[in-house]
Design an enzyme around this catalytic site. Structure first.
Site, short mmCIF file in Angstrom:
data_model
loop_
_atom_site.label_atom_id
_atom_site.label_comp_id
_atom_site.label_asym_id
_atom_site.label_seq_id
_atom_site.Cartn_x
_atom_site.Cartn_y
_atom_site.Cartn_z
N LYS A 121 0.86 -1.19 0.00
CA LYS A 121 0.00 0.00 0.00
C LYS A 121 0.89 1.24 0.00
O LYS A 121 1.71 1.42 0.90
CB LYS A 121 -0.91 -0.01 1.23
CG LYS A 121 -1.81 1.23 1.33
CD LYS A 121 -2.89 1.03 2.39
CE LYS A 121 -3.75 2.28 2.55
NZ LYS A 121 -4.87 2.09 3.48
N ASP A 226 -13.79 4.66 9.74
CA ASP A 226 -14.09 4.58 8.31
C ASP A 226 -14.55 3.15 8.03
O ASP A 226 -14.13 2.52 7.07
CB ASP A 226 -12.84 4.94 7.49
CG ASP A 226 -13.19 5.35 6.07
OD1 ASP A 226 -14.39 5.53 5.78
OD2 ASP A 226 -12.27 5.49 5.25
#
Ligand code: ADP
Ligand code: MG
Length: 454
Positions: A121, A226
């Protein structure tokens, strides 16, 4: 964002020396003066400018002469520095296709020497919401060391620390393997983001697991912030894995209750609307008490017993200084708030438009530069990044991932996801639908060996 790792192989030691000098100069300069780069790089025979021109040609640096002659790193330049460091450390040897595009990240497959595939990532804070960054000028003025490099590095550091700690406490998260600059290496999750799942065999079980995770996190002192269908991965056995942690906060945060309720609401809304799960929230049993049914008892922040240890304290004590924690939290918070305001207005914001075009750029740019192999009906099919077949050859079936039915299903889902992404489709049911447009991780893909030896 093109990640043509081939270019890496042609870069010399001098190239990396100068690139690193630009990175060091950016600690206190947004644009690093050429003289400073020369001074830091200390190339034996001079020639820094020539090297800078080469770096510019490969889009690893950006030239700015508006105030003085200077350069800054591009994301690609920063990517190369992180990738080179991780390859030198022996963490992986090759970079494969892009498997996910988040609001503020790009996810690629990488492979080790023995062929193990992992996920990489690359954090890109401030990439999508340029407007948000602009609006933050006031806040940023107070932080002399602010830049996207710094924020992306902090986000990666925070995410890595949280992923590691959560894993150690038994939470279903990817295995955190390594971190450098803005880059995290983690295990590859064999599954799909929940948003891509049209039907579940046991939606009630999956729902209970997911809501249970929100509660367990709070019991450990944390809120995801989130927790939505883009950040929950589900595999073929309906096993749940949660991802994406840079915005997590402690339950002692001043807005903790609001964040907790929002995470819970997100899950209820998604399962209610998209997966047609019904909730009898008002349901009472015959004695007039709330029913025991988990779904009729929406978890409330005040009733959480914070007895499971203090992960938030543990984390605050490790990785970060308070100041770093504040910087990243404030940035995340402001970003999220802006997104919510836009969404409540029901406007199709510039943020989503930006992301759609960025996504297309990503997909198009990836073409040509990255190739990978996929097993399709017992054949190895070589494809470029947007799925165009390049060649194929027969391979013996030797693993469960060669199951042709499974492969077919996975490919179908993947193609659908790519088609949706390329159309810039935006799901209307999610407040976060523009936040990330992850594509599923194929569990039968193999990365073409593209060794990166320096
Ligand atoms: P962002 O912070 O930008 O939202 P995420 O961490 O949510 O980024 O990742 C974006 C997408 O990349 C996810 O929706 C998922 O599809 C994919 N992805 C992320 N991490 C992994 C992983 N470890 N294994 C497989 N796919 C992943
Ligand atoms: Mg995400």
């Amino acid at each position: 964002m093109k990640l043509d790792v081939n270019a890496l192989r042609y870069l010399t030691t001098d190239d990396f020396r100068v690139l690193t000098a630009v990175e060091m100069g950016m600690r206190n300069h947004q644009i690093v003066p050429v003289v400073l780069i020369e001074r830091i790089a200390k190339l034996k025979h001079g020639g820094t400018y020539k090297v800078l021109r080469n770096l510019l040609k490969h889009k690893l640096v950006h030239h700015d002469s508006s105030k003085y002659d200077g350069f800054r790193l591009t994301y690609l330049g920063y990517d190369f520095l992180a990738i080179k460091t991780l390859v030198n450390r022996g963490v992986f040897v090759s970079v494969g296709r892009q498997i996910g595009v988040g609001k503020e990240s790009d996810i690629f497959e990488v492979a080790t020497e023995d062929g193990t595939i992992m996920a990489m990532k690359l954090h890109r804070l401030g990439r999508v919401s340029f407007r948000a960054v602009k609006n933050k000028r006031d806040y940023l003025r107070h932080r002399s060391n602010y830049n996207w490099l710094y924020l992306s590095r902090l986000a990666a550091l925070k995410e890595y620390a949280f992923m590691k700690a959560l894993g150690e406490h038994g939470f279903p998260v990817p295995n955190a393997i390594e971190c450098n600059r803005h880059c995290i290496i983690m295990s590859l999750i064999q599954g799909y983001p929940l948003v891509q799942v049209r039907q579940l065999e046991n939606p009630d079980v999956v729902f209970d697991t997911i809501i249970g995770l929100v509660v367990q996190l709070a019991e450990h002192g944390l809120i995801h912030c989130d927790f939505n269908e883009f950040n929950i991965m589900v595999d073929d056995d309906e096993k749940v894995t949660m991802i994406d942690f840079p915005q997590m906060v402690s339950i002692s945060h001043r807005n903790a209750q609001m964040y907790f309720d929002r995470d819970v609401e997100c899950v209820y809304k998604y399962f209610g609307k998209r997966l047609n799960l019904s909730f009898n929230e008002e349901e009472k049993d015959c004695d007039g008490h709330d029913s025991d049914n988990e779904r009729s008892n929406r978890p409330s922040f005040s009733s959480i017993t914070k007895s499971e240890g203090l992960l938030d304290k543990e984390l605050a004590a490790s990785g970060f200084s308070h100041k770093e924690q504040d910087v990243i939290d404030e940035f995340m918070e402001e970003n999220t708030e802006e997104i919510n305001v836009d969404d409540e207005d029901g406007k199709d914001t510039t943020i989503s438009t930006d992301l759609d075009s960025l996504l297309l750029e990503d997909l198009n740019d990836a073409g040509g530069s990255i190739t990978y192999e996929e097993v399709e009906n017992d054949r190895i099919v070589k494809k470029d990044a947007d799925g165009t077949q390049l060649s194929s050859e027969v391979e013996e079936s030797n693993s469960d991932s060669d199951d042709p039915i499974l492969t077919k299903r996975l490919n179908k889902q993947r193609q659908k996801a790519i088609a949706v992404a390329q159309k810039g489709h935006r799901s209307s049911s999610s407040r976060n639908s523009y936040k990330d447009k992850g594509r599923k991780s194929s569990n039968n893909s193999k990365i073409q060996k593209q060794s990166l030896n320096w």
